[in-house]
Design an enzyme around this catalytic site. Structure first.
Site, short mmCIF file in Angstrom:
data_model
loop_
_atom_site.label_atom_id
_atom_site.label_comp_id
_atom_site.label_asym_id
_atom_site.label_seq_id
_atom_site.Cartn_x
_atom_site.Cartn_y
_atom_site.Cartn_z
CB ILE A 1 -1.05 0.05 1.09
CG1 ILE A 1 -0.18 -0.21 2.39
CG2 ILE A 1 -2.00 -0.94 1.05
CD1 ILE A 1 -1.19 0.12 3.62
CG ASP A 2 -0.39 4.31 -2.90
OD1 ASP A 2 0.59 3.47 -3.51
OD2 ASP A 2 -0.94 5.16 -3.11
CE1 TYR A 3 7.10 7.32 3.76
CE2 TYR A 3 6.25 9.30 2.85
CZ TYR A 3 6.87 8.66 3.79
OH TYR A 3 7.68 9.44 4.65
#
Length: 267
Positions: A119-121
């Site tokens: 999942i994104d930062y």
């Protein structure tokens, strides 16, 4: 590692069992070399297995090289899988520069665990790990064939006219900025949304099919509902991106039954 053979594998070979889990040639070679056992008796890969047999093996898996001693929050754990909470502003795995990542922390305590998805930062929520090669191979195949259900909760701008819908815009890399964009020449991406609370700031659940980089962020911005706190695709308001990975469903590698786990956002 022990597995009790259920009726679905009765009459099949040991190799059929491992093929079901999509174990590659590398691991099959290691298993053949180091040994597979049925009821504590070493057998070959062409051995026929029966319901109730105990299949066991123990191969030397490579340990992760990138490790970092740091706190992790385990949401769920059994002998095959691990679900760990990721805070916003943390990478899932090392990028060549940042050493303190979720996976390097996980691998400090679980040296053989491998993440199944990212999942994104800026995104918070769950990350699923396979704790050994058999679970990892099986779950990676489910991921590649879009058989893992992934749902997010988000806050976005503007009220919706349609409270349910599908977004099917293709997504490609923006050649001029470090971001993604909608493009007819891009790769297929599908996001299915449902409005939970409609208003100036709306609360929405989104299921993604596949998972392109920044897919939900790009899709929501494309329909004039940028996510609150999105500095790349929205207005950059707020302290964080209001996007949370909240629900995952998949066939469990041991029970072969549907497994579902929820993680509620703190917004």
């Amino acid at each position: 590692m022990n597995f009790k053979i259920d009726k679905s594998f009765h009459g099949l070979t040991v190799e059929d069992f491992f093929n079901f889990y999509h174990v590659g040639k590398k691991y099959l070679s290691l298993l053949n070399k180091e040994g597979v056992f049925i009821n504590d008796k070493r057998v070959k890969l062409d051995y026929l297995i029966n319901k109730g047999d105990i299949l066991s093996f123990n191969i030397k898996e490579n340990k992760a090289k990138d490790i970092y001693k740091g706190e992790i929050k385990i949401l769920y754990e059994d002998e095959d899988i691990l679900i760990v909470y990721k805070d916003p502003f943390m990478l899932v795995h090392p990028d060549g520069e940042k050493r303190d990542t979720l996976s390097s922390r996980v691998n400090y305590y679980y040296p053989h665990a491998k993440h199944i998805h990212r999942i994104d930062y800026e995104t918070s929520g769950m990350v699923l790990y396979g704790k050994h090669f058999l679970a990892t191979c099986f779950l990676n195949h489910l991921m590649e064939t879009h058989k893992i259900y992934k749902q997010y909760i988000l806050l976005c701008h503007n009220p919706f006219n349609k409270l349910k819908g599908e977004i099917n815009f293709k997504i490609a890399r923006d050649r001029h900025e470090n971001k993604q964009r909608v493009s007819k020449a891009g790769k297929d991406a599908k996001s299915i949304y449902e409005v939970i609370q409609n208003g100036k700031i709306s609360r929405v659940s989104v299921q993604i099919i596949g998972g392109r980089r920044h897919q939900i962020r790009v899709h929501m911005a494309a329909i004039n509902h940028p996510i609150v706190g999105d500095k790349l695709y929205g207005f950059g308001d707020g302290d964080r991106l209001m996007l949370h990975f909240s629900k995952i469903s998949f066939i469990h590698p041991r029970t072969l039954k549907l497994f579902t786990f929820h993680s509620e956002p703190n917004f």
